[in-house]
Design a protein around this motif. Structure first.
Motif, PDB file in Angstrom:
ATOM      1  N   SER A  47       5.401  26.210  15.368  1.00 21.26           N
ATOM      2  CA  SER A  47       6.672  26.747  14.872  1.00 21.26           C
ATOM      3  C   SER A  47       6.524  28.143  14.282  1.00 21.26           C
ATOM      4  O   SER A  47       7.477  28.906  14.271  1.00 21.26           O
ATOM      5  CB  SER A  47       7.309  25.786  13.865  1.00 21.26           C
ATOM      6  N   GLU A  91      12.211  26.669   4.876  1.00 20.99           N
ATOM      7  CA  GLU A  91      12.135  27.202   6.237  1.00 20.99           C
ATOM      8  C   GLU A  91      10.896  26.696   6.971  1.00 20.99           C
ATOM      9  O   GLU A  91      10.937  26.396   8.166  1.00 20.99           O
ATOM     10  CB  GLU A  91      12.076  28.736   6.196  1.00 20.99           C
ATOM     11  N   GLU A 106      11.219  22.750   7.728  1.00 21.30           N
ATOM     12  CA  GLU A 106      12.264  22.230   8.597  1.00 21.30           C
ATOM     13  C   GLU A 106      11.798  21.882  10.012  1.00 21.30           C
ATOM     14  O   GLU A 106      12.056  20.776  10.484  1.00 21.30           O
ATOM     15  CB  GLU A 106      13.431  23.207   8.633  1.00 21.30           C
ATOM     16  N   PRO A 107      11.093  22.777  10.682  1.00 22.29           N
ATOM     17  CA  PRO A 107      10.660  22.410  12.045  1.00 22.29           C
ATOM     18  C   PRO A 107       9.688  21.230  12.046  1.00 22.29           C
ATOM     19  O   PRO A 107       9.533  20.560  13.074  1.00 22.29           O
ATOM     20  CB  PRO A 107       9.982  23.671  12.578  1.00 22.29           C
ATOM     21  N   HIS A 113       8.831  16.134  13.600  1.00 23.97           N
ATOM     22  CA  HIS A 113       7.580  15.477  13.977  1.00 23.97           C
ATOM     23  C   HIS A 113       7.201  14.382  12.984  1.00 23.97           C
ATOM     24  O   HIS A 113       6.116  13.821  13.069  1.00 23.97           O
ATOM     25  CB  HIS A 113       6.446  16.499  14.017  1.00 23.97           C
TER      26      HIS A 113
END
Ligand code: SF4
Lengths: 1073, 936
Positions: free
Chosen positions: A595, A629, A632-633, A637
């Motif tokens: 990411s 930030e 979040e990605p 997972h």
């Protein structure tokens, strides 16, 4: 799930006798576990109010913020319930009355008006208030604050550095040598830091003298030792074995190795009081040859201990000086600094003066959990207690239980509780042994454990026997008011551990399986698993989660148990240390790497680019937002638990943000330190006994009973002349072998220290067992199969076995003792009533989630325009810091202010051509800095007025030509006949300009009117820049153009004329231009 | 003549009503001329909003608007009189207080300040100045001086502080005299003088908006211009008797005023995060009836702002916390703070921060410094354990080239500041110049968030520098450049930079802003005691009872203001929800606001039962978030090893790593990953050992090795140690290093004694630090040789008996025998170093060498040789084990990881050692060991 705290449903019903006690002026209540401490406290509180005591005269203190909140809730809730419920009213009347409904209402309403005057505090916060209001008298900075753990650790490390590098460093080296007793340890900082963490608390509590109480023993001179060795070497020995032993002893003595000397051969035997060596009598002659050396060896150890103890004090004193200095510099205090400062100040004796600044007279004290009070805390509270106990109108109330004194390690002295009744005037004592919590089975188990001959039954407690016996001697038989509860108690053994497995682990794992079984059989009841150490908490949580049992760790664990969190922390490390290839590898091989665009193939250049980016963001936008930030990605997972951890990480980042440093390492350290509690309490909660204080559970499981009563050796032994007086002897904790050589006062200090630990252990066992409402499961290891004889362990389970089954071996997987009904959860109450229905655990079908929705935005409805001033438009939308911060700009501005002010005095230059000098000076005085050369400026100003351009711009004649206003023919015609000119100086403008709100000042606005109605206008802005040449002038003009345009737009709007009729002019007012 | 009161009613929000009033009073058909109106408002936000509403109205009605002057309450007095003297800035006032204190005879101060700070330390005096300044300002605002306190106090029961206030009065006189000498005034004094001389005057119409509580000074001034003043009161005329002639609240009238709050408007939340959740839920329940810009969240407790922002963000809504960002979180502040610390201390630790500050980092890059200085600094710090930077760099130049360049540029940048001496103007100019140098050339745009904060921060810094410089020289403390920076930063601390407007965001406002706000939907959080209303229950100077006696702001007035505010909100908002917390973010229990109990007794009882319950009882629907839903299993894996070039040579020490954990071997020896950091406080085991090795290597290579007397060996070692320590650590090393060197020396001396004895037994060092040339030490496995690498510490030969001894020095704190170090009963061979030395030295063709350690542990008596006593079979077994390791390495068998002690494991994070739910890439082989509970 049933509430973990005592619910109001089961309010204790006390006999009448107790009710009369609650009215006693000065009362001390010994309240055994579960007998309703908070209930008594709230009774007392409400009684005082009912008796007309103003709420701010009552001070109630406790130890935790949670407990303080509970007392408040309880007082308010009971009064409120009494207002609407007859039963509750009767109860309140009985325990805290007399009280009728009207009174209850009056009290409640009165109390809600006085919520800000309620004084229900933790001791720390009460002390904090005193220290804040008396900062000057106490020598504290008025701006002091409580330091947080991480900053404190940093200060300590710096203090240690200062100790090692300061003026006294030679001395410190010498001290280190003494403390190390000749050994050459590698570590220095670590070692001092160990000394500090183990001993600094004691240091602060003691005088120097207390550390000098080990008398030096006489020792032989070097020559005398040599002589004694020679004599021994020459002596005749009964046999070869004797000779070898003697030689070995002599060799050790020769190298000053008294440790070896005393632990080997003949020296060991003789000093141990034995008279034979390998069954051969030791001849008297040999004995007496040994005596001087033995004496010397003992002195050696005693003196060494004395020196080490003294050196340790010196070292701590040096540290203390540095640490204090740093804290003063940072205006930082720890809670115990506050307490100690107050305890040491004579100021507190003036209780009236103190109360005055606290805005309350504090005539009534209610002290909770009194057995945990430390000496310093008592010193602070005592003047208040003395006064209220003595004075007629004052009252004193305290409640506690010396059987639950488990905070000795942080300074709690349970004996203070015993002493209060004697030390304060006229205190009466009451005691409560009837539980309002536990089933009969649990209470029976408690009574059968703490039997008066427990130590004797065990038989192998050694030094622990006496304190144990004392403890149980003071134990009163318990009873329970909750005879209706079904219940069960069991003491059972776990399987024996396999060859590669520790027994402690094996027992914990077995307990985890038992918890799972209980959870399935009795899903409506909550379970508390209580252990002694954090390591056991971790193991249990792990095992329970593996078994699919929803378990939470009380007080929470650190986030480092999450793979996703570790990943983010690796990125933090990488940002701080771009050369850390371990962190780089970790991140690059993960979803986080994907990411942020870091792949395993990336070289240092790419790594730098990425970490620079994130370092900048962290510094610019704060840890909270940027962590969000980064996280979040990763959520995509993560499973539920990892998601939770990641969100907790973001929460921590927000908390941290305000104190963020430039180092990511500091954030990593912060995260590694913080314990994060789970959002909701799981039906199974695992915790240490200390965390279980004040809680109760339907089922309690005790799986870690095979730990020793005393725990690890402390850093030092301390002695006090009486239990409640200050420490007067300190001695570094000596090796077992050295103890017999020490003088009696020191030995007694060691024994005292031991006894405290044993008694605290007894308290721990008592607290653990009494947390149970229905059922208590005690799981202990079996006797090892390969163990020949059973030696009763000096551990918790040894005591339990002694109490229940005697001293024989116990086999694995065996129930050793049972009380009550193992299927208690299926039975109705013992009085025949049905068990109240416990709500089943929450169903899993989740309701439809709610979403946020909004109308489209419309600026006209509720504002939200960015305020903007055209002067900010100078030079267009862009700006440079250089223009903001250059010092010569400032002189220009100053000059500019004055010039502006003067020009604004002019309406028409053709009218008032001469400006009075005194007026100019007066105007200048308001705008100019001291030191501005007004005379020169006046000259300059006059020169400018004579310049043709300026004259024409400020004259009426400038408006004889109207072309530039682009008027329509009709209007122009009117204007030519009857034009009025209005001049406004320094006029404010305001207009809505698209999405912004324009506001500002126009230096000079000339409005062209016809019949009092504006038809056109001219905006003139004075500029005072020093103009070098024409090109520069052009560039400046361009610089100011956007600003001027905005003024024109706003003016048009305000005058309700079309923008084309408004012109703008920059007037550079500078010498000659 | 008295002030005119006008009641605006409760039909609309206040500002809309004000606009109506203004139009009514001042407009004609074509124009609304407010140029002679002075509108007094409590804050800038309300002023801007009012102007906006006026402009909208003017647009709508096509009126020519001449805008009014808007004035904040704090600035009103100076609009009403002509100050006769310049004003003393806040800082000047504080410093004047400090000087006044310092001029006092300490015995006179006993009652106030029994313990004086050292006069040399301005940082400790300033808070005292601040404290007295605040006290003075508050009292003077109500027209009082410290003498008045003495007088009122005397009639107050229990007041025993007469002497204290008398002493304070003496200080106050000095303070005023100091200002007088400087021909300046503080504002409070100027106002009082203006009042006394009846100098207040105005031509304007003064309109007071939302001014429900005014101090005495302002009231007296307004009285002097009363015929110009109208108080616009946002309340229906029916409530007129609750306001005084100035239009302010009569506190008594509001103490019990019933509020009749609908139960549904109150929500109970337990923790801070529950409050955030409740706020989002409330807005979700609007079901889209409002635009985001029509919703406001009120924050009596401002610390909730981030939590709320985050919660709304998760649910897909933007928020704007109007107070914005603290100046501490801006680049210029960080630059000054880091630089100030470094200049003050010259510590490497502070340099490390400077070199990481993002703006300075970029500046260095822009200067052409090559990146990599951070890595070099880490290494430099660890290698040389430096506390401070010296002019003399240690170690090889190559290792610090980029660091040196960066530091040199920084020093150049900072030199003007560092070298600036008094006067303050010089330091101030240098500090400005520093910022210009770092930021000056950037083109910034005010409407870009980051630029906006940067510009605003620079502006604040600039004006604060001005404040400091403008302090009269007689009051200025003498400041070094770092002290100047510290003072500057302290003056700045707490400053907030308002955020940019975001029309699509939900705004979050402080409690005080709410009454004049006019958005229709409002959620107020933290309706708790201590926030709404605030109260003062303990005070070092002015406890509430004294405040009451002096008629200062007190708890009653605070309650009245908030009761009124709440009533306004209740009357004028379409939607209003009040959230009550039980525990605040720090974990403190908080009580519900007492305003929630301004009800009938029955309601009070029921509400108390609800708000004082100790467990949450309500269940809610969950909130939909824009975050992805949880997966069934996480995909954070311990990464599988990737194929790498074949291993052709192996260090003998690497076998131990492989045996402990093949995966860590892969990471450390195949990929050569290494952790780095800069936290060492002293030599760790590795550094300590390698220094010892180096000294002993020199010894082995010198003639001293032949000595049989301890003393000269000691001398040699001592000199060598001193020499090496000097090279390695220089003069500015961490202080603990010195003690460690002493410990090292002690161990070397013990070694010397052993060595002398050893030599007397005929042993001589034949080789020191011996290492084979490439392929000189093949180790044959399955017919293929692997090249062994290793450096043998020393090889001794005994001339008397012809025996050889291969030694390795061990410097651990505790002596461990070779047997124990190499072999464990449960795991077999765990190290193969010594047995493999037989192969390393094969080119020397030594016959049957013995193997052993020379240990130098902390217990000096144990220093000496520990030979290994392995039989031939055992050594063969070791060889087999080594062969096996080689085979596995050849087969790239690096998987799975094994558990090792996390304490000393750099790879713990990669291997997920502390992770519950450890997962391996590409497999279900998840079974991992439970955390060990240890033994009690
Ligand atoms: S920042 Fe807040 S308080 Fe200050 S003027 Fe703006 S809105 Fe008002």
């Amino acid at each position: 799930m049933k509430a973990a705290k005592q619910s109001s449903r089961s309010l204790p019903m006390q006999g009448k006798a107790k009710v009369s006690m609650i009215a006693t002026k000065n009362l001390l209540i010994r309240a055994s576990a579960g007998t309703g401490k908070t209930f008594q406290l709230s009774n007392r509180f409400i009684r005082q109010l009912a008796g007309g005591v103003p709420v701010d005269e009552i001070l109630a203190t406790t130890f935790t913020r949670k407990a303080a909140g509970e007392i408040l809730d309880r007082v308010m809730l009971r009064l409120a319930e009494a207002c609407v419920d007859d039963n509750k009213l009767r109860q309140l009347d009985e325990h805290a009355g007399p009280l009728d409904r009207d009174q209850a209402r009056r009290l409640l309403v009165g109390l809600t008006r006085q919520l800000h005057r309620l004084r229900i505090h933790t001791l720390d916060s009460f002390f904090g208030q005193i220290a804040r209001t008396h900062a000057l008298e106490l020598g504290l900075s008025p701006a002091w604050t409580i330091i947080d753990e991480l900053d404190d650790a940093r200060l300590r490390a710096r203090a240690i550095e200062a100790v090692l590098g300061g003026e006294s460093k030679a001395e410190v080296h010498r001290l280190m040598q003494l403390i190390n007793a000749g050994a050459a340890d590698r570590s220095v900082s670590e070692r001092i830091s160990g000394q500090v963490s183990g001993l600094y608390d004691v240091f602060q509590e003691t005088s120097h003298a207390a550390w000098q109480q080990i008398p030096r023993a006489a020792s032989l001179s070097e020559t005398a030792v040599r002589a004694a060795i020679e004599l021994l070497q020459a002596a005749e020995m009964p046999n070869g074995r004797f000779s070898t032993a003697r030689d070995e002893n002599c060799a050790a003595a020769l190298t000053d190795d008294w440790d070896t000397f005393l632990s080997k051969g003949l020296a060991a035997k003789i000093s141990g009081g034995e008279t034979t060596y390998y069954r051969v009598e030791i001849p008297d002659s040999v004995m007496s040859l040994y005596q001087p050396l033995l004496q010397h060896a003992k002195s050696h150890f005693v003196n060494q201990l004395a020196e080490q103890t003294e050196a340790t004090w010196q070292l701590l004193a040096t540290f203390d000086a540095e640490y204090r200095r740093l804290k003063t510099e940072q205006r930082a205090l720890r809670f115990d600094d506050v307490t100690r400062t107050l305890a040491e100040s004579a100021r507190l004796e003036q209780t009236a003066a103190v109360s005055y600044r606290l805005d309350a007279s504090l005539g009534h004290l209610l002290l909770d959990e009194f057995q945990d009070t430390s000496l310093a805390q008592w010193q602070v509270v005592r003047p208040f207690a003395d006064r209220v106990a003595r004075e007629d109108q004052g009252t004193f109330f305290c409640v506690g239980d010396t059987k639950q004194a488990i905070y000795g390690w942080r300074g709690g002295v349970a004996e203070i509780f015993d002493a209060v009744a004697k030390e304060l005037e006229n205190v009466q004592t009451d005691h409560l042994e009837q539980s309002f919590r536990s089933s009969a089975a649990v209470i029976q188990a408690v009574n059968e454990t703490f039997v008066s001959d427990l130590a004797a039954r065990h038989g192998r407690l050694g030094a622990a026997a006496e304190p144990c016996a004392e403890w149980v001697a003071a134990f009163p038989q318990h009873s329970t008011a909750r005879r209706e509860l079904t219940g069960y108690v069991v003491l059972e053994t776990s399987p024996e551990a396999g060859p590669d497995e520790g027994q402690l682990n094996a027992t914990l794992d077995y307990a985890a399986a038992r918890v799972k079984q209980l959870r399935e059989e009795a899903p409506a009841f909550n379970i508390g698993v209580l252990v002694r150490r954090n390591e056991a908490v971790r193991r249990l949580i792990y095992q329970l989660q593996r078994l699919g049992v929803d378990a939470s760790e009380e007080g929470g664990g650190t986030l480092t148990d999450s793979a996703a969190v570790q990943l983010v922390l690796s990125l933090m490390r990488l940002i701080d240390h771009p050369g850390d290839t371990v962190a780089g590898y970790h991140v690059a091989h993960s979803p986080l790497g994907a990411s942020i665009g870091l792949s395993p193939e990336d070289g240092p250049g790419r790594v730098h680019a990425i970490v620079n980016h994130w370092r900048r963001r962290l510094q610019q936008f704060g840890y909270g937002r940027v962590m969000g930030e980064l996280v979040e990605p990763l959520l995509a997972h993560a499973n539920r638990r990892e998601q939770l951890r990641l969100r907790q990480l973001t929460d921590l980042a927000y908390q941290y943000a305000a104190d963020a440093t430039l180092r990511c390492d500091d954030f990593v350290a912060y995260v590694e330190l913080q314990r994060v509690a789970e959002a909701t309490e799981a039906p199974v909660r695992v915790m240490t006994v200390h965390q279980a204080k004040g809680l109760q559970f339907d089922i309690v499981v005790l799986p870690e009973l095979a730990v020793s009563l005393g725990g690890q050796n402390p850093s030092c032994a301390v002695g006090r002349p009486s239990p409640t007086s200050a420490i007067d002897r300190v001695c570094l904790y000596p090796k077992q072998a050295v103890q017999p050589f020490l003088p009696e006062e020191i030995q007694s200090a060691i024994a005292e220290t031991e006894a405290r630990r044993i008694k605290e252990a007894m308290c721990l066992l008592y607290v653990q067992m009494t947390r149970a409402v229905h059922a208590l499961h005690m799981i202990i290891p079996p006797t090892k199969k390969d163990q020949k004889t059973e030696s009763m362990p000096c551990k918790f389970h040894g005591l339990l076995r002694a109490a229940y089954v005697g001293t024989e071996r116990v086999a694995e997987n065996t129930v050793l003792k049972e009380i009550g009904d193992p299927r208690w959860f299926e039975q109705p109450y013992l009085d025949g009533r049905a068990q109240p229905k416990h709500p089943e655990p929450e169903a899993h079908a989740a309701p439809e989630p709610m979403t946020l929705a909004f109308q489209d935005h419309d600026a006209s409805s509720h504002g939200g325009r960015q305020p903007f001033s055209p002067s900010q438009l100078e030079g267009g939308a862009k700006q440079r810091v250089a223009d903001l911060l250059t010092a010569d700009n400032r002189v220009a501005m100053n000059r500019g202010t004055v010039m502006h002010a003067w020009f604004e005095q002019i309406t028409w230059l053709d009218d008032d051509a001469v400006l009075d000098e005194s007026l100019l000076r007066k105007v200048a005085a308001q705008g100019a800095d001291a030191g501005t050369d007004v005379d020169a400026l006046i000259k300059e100003f006059r020169a400018m007025l004579s310049s043709a351009e300026v004259r024409s711009a400020l004259s009426r004649s400038a408006y004889s030509d109207l072309d530039r206003f682009r008027l329509t023919a009709a209007v122009r015609k009117q204007a030519e006949s009857s034009l009025e000119l209005v001049v406004e100086q320094e006029t404010s403008i305001a207009a809505i300009d698209g999405e912004t709100l324009l506001t500002g000042m126009i230096d000079r606005l000339v409005i062209l009117q016809v019949a009092a109605r504006p038809i056109a206008a001219e905006v003139i802005d004075f500029k005072t820049d020093r103009i070098a040449d024409a090109a520069y002038l052009a560039s400046k003009a361009k610089h100011y153009q956007p600003q001027l345009d905005a003024y024109r737009r706003a003016t048009a709007k305000m005058l309700r004329i079309a923008p084309r009729h408004v012109t703008g002019k920059l007037l550079f007012v500078n010498n000659g231009n | 003549m008295s002030i005119t009161r006008h009641f605006l009613g409760f039909d609309t929000p206040a500002l809309a009503a004000v606009v109506d009033y203004l139009v009514d009073r001042f407009a004609d058909r074509e124009s609304l001329d407010l140029s002679r109106s002075m509108l007094v408002l409590p804050g800038g936000r309300a002023a801007r909003r009012l102007l906006e509403l006026l402009l909208e109205r003017a647009d709508r009605d096509n009126l020519r608007l001449k805008p009014p002057t808007t004035v904040m309450l704090a600035g009103l007095p100076e609009r009403l009189y002509e100050p006769q003297r310049p004003f003393a800035s806040d800082l000047t006032q504080r410093l004047a207080w400090v000087q006044a204190l310092q001029q006092m005879d300490p015995t006179e101060l006993k009652e106030v300040l029994p313990q004086l700070p050292p006069s040399s330390d301005p940082a400790r005096w300033l808070p005292l100045g601040e404290m007295l300044s605040r006290l003075h300002v508050e009292l003077a605002a109500d027209g009082l001086d410290f003498d008045d306190v003495v007088q009122s106090g005397e009639s107050l029961a229990g007041f025993e502080e007469v002497a204290r206030w008398q002493a304070l009065r003496a200080v106050q006189r000095k303070y005023l005299a100091i200002l007088d000498d400087l021909q300046i005034w503080d504002k409070q004094t100027a106002r009082l003088v203006a009042i006394e001389r009846k100098e207040c005057a105005t031509d304007n119409d003064v309109l007071l908006i939302g001014m429900v509580d005014l101090n005495r000074t302002v009231r007296l001034m307004l009285d002097q211009v009363a015929d110009h003043v109208t108080a616009l009161i946002h309340a229906p005329v029916e409530l007129a008797d609750r306001f005084d002639p100035h239009g302010c609240l009569l506190p008594d009238a509001w103490q019990d005023s019933p509020l009749a709050i609908d139960e549904n408007r109150i929500r109970l939340a337990f923790r801070a995060s529950d409050q955030a959740e409740a706020a989002v839920r409330t807005v979700a329940e609007y079901e889209g009836r409002f635009a985001a810009s029509e919703v406001v969240i009120g924050l009596p407790n401002e610390s909730l702002a981030p939590l709320l922002a985050r919660k709304f963000d998760e649910c897909g809504a933007r928020t704007r916390w109007v107070a914005g960002r603290a100046i501490e979180q801006t680049g210029p502040y960080q630059v000054l703070s880091a630089v100030g610390d470094w200049l003050a201390s010259n510590r490497l630790e502070d340099l490390a921060a400077v070199l990481r500050q993002a703006d300075l980092y970029d500046w260095l890059l822009a200067q052409g410094v090559e990146e990599g200085w951070l890595e070099e600094l880490d290494d430099y710090r660890c290698e040389h354990l430096q506390a401070r930077l010296s002019n003399h760099w240690l170690g090889s130049e190559r290792n610090t080239a980029r660091l040196r360049a960066a530091v040199a540029r920084l020093q150049q940048l900072l030199a003007p500041v560092a070298d600036a001496a008094d006067p303050l103007e010089a330091i101030a100019a240098a500090v400005r110049k520093l910022l210009v140098e770092v930021y000056g050339e950037r083109e910034l745009s005010r409407l870009v968030e980051a630029d906006h904060y940067l510009l605003a921060a620079c502006r604040k810094i600039d004006s604060t520098i001005d404040d400091i410089v403008k302090v009269d020289p007689t009051l200025r403390p003498t400041l070094s450049p770092p002290q100047f920076v510290r003072l500057l930063l302290e003056e700045l601390s707490g400053e907030m930079i308002a955020s940019l407007v975001d029309p699509a965001a939900i705004e979050m406002l402080g409690w005080l802003e709410l009454p004049l706000d006019d958005k229709p939907a409002l959620v107020v959080t933290s309706m708790n005691e201590g926030f709404v209303p605030k109260s003062v229950n303990a005070d070092p100077f002015l406890p509430n009872r004294l405040r009451q006696a002096l008629k200062l702001d007190d708890n009653q007035r605070r309650l009245a203001r908030d009761a009124y505010a709440l009533q306004v909100l209740l009357a004028t908002r379409e939607e209003l929800t009040l959230i009550v917390g039980k525990v605040n973010a720090d974990g403190d229990a908080v009580a519900p606001s007492r305003l929630l109990f301004h009800e009938t007794a029955d309601v009070v009882a029921r509400r108390a039962m609800r708000l004082f319950q100790d467990q949450p009882t309500e269940k809610f629907r969950p909130l939909a978030t824009r975050l992805p839903p949880p997966q069934a299993a996480p995909s954070f894996y311990v990464p599988l090893p990737r194929p790498q070039a074949a291993v052709e040579s192996l260090a003998v020490t690497a076998f131990r790593t492989y045996l402990a954990c093949p995966y860590r071997f892969y990471l450390a020896h195949v990929l050569r990953l290494a952790a780095s950091g800069d936290e060492a406080a002293e030599m760790d085991g590795g550094a300590f050992g390698s220094l010892l090795h180096d000294v002993l290597a020199k010894f082995g290579a010198s003639d001293a090795k032949h000595l049989e007397d301890a003393r000269p060996i000691e001398e040699f070692l001592e000199a060598e140690l001193a020499q090496q320590a000097k090279q390695k650590f220089g003069k500015h090393h961490l202080p603990s290093v010195e003690v460690q060197l002493a410990q090292l020396r002690a161990r070397l001396f013990a070694f010397a004694r052993w060595q002398a004895d050893w030599a007397r037994q005929g042993w001589r060092i034949q080789y020191t630090e011996w290492k084979p040339q490439p392929s000189e030490a093949p180790f044959d496995v399955d017919g293929r040789a692997i090249d062994l690498r290793g450096r043998v510490d020393r090889i001794d030969f005994n001339e008397a008996n012809g025996e050889w001894m291969i030694f390795d020095y061990k410097s651990g704190n505790n002596a461990v025998t070779p047997a124990k170090a190499h072999f464990s009963k449960s795991q077999g061979w765990i190290d193969l170093q010594l047995p493999l030395y037989r192969y390393v030295v094969q080119s020397l063709e030594i016959e049957r060498p013995q193997l052993g350690y020379i240990v130098l542990p902390r217990a000096l008596a144990d220093v000496g040789a520990l030979p290994a006593e392995w039989s031939a079979e055992e050594l063969e077994d070791a060889d087999a084990s080594a062969a096996n390791v080689v085979r596995q390495i050849r087969a790239a068998a690096f998987w799975p990881p094994k558990d090792v002690n996390a304490m000393f494991d750099d790879f713990a994070a990669i291997c997920q050692t502390t992770v519950y739910d450890r997962r391996y890439e590409g497999g279900e082989a998840i079974e991992s060991l439970a955390p060990d509970a240890g033994e009690g």
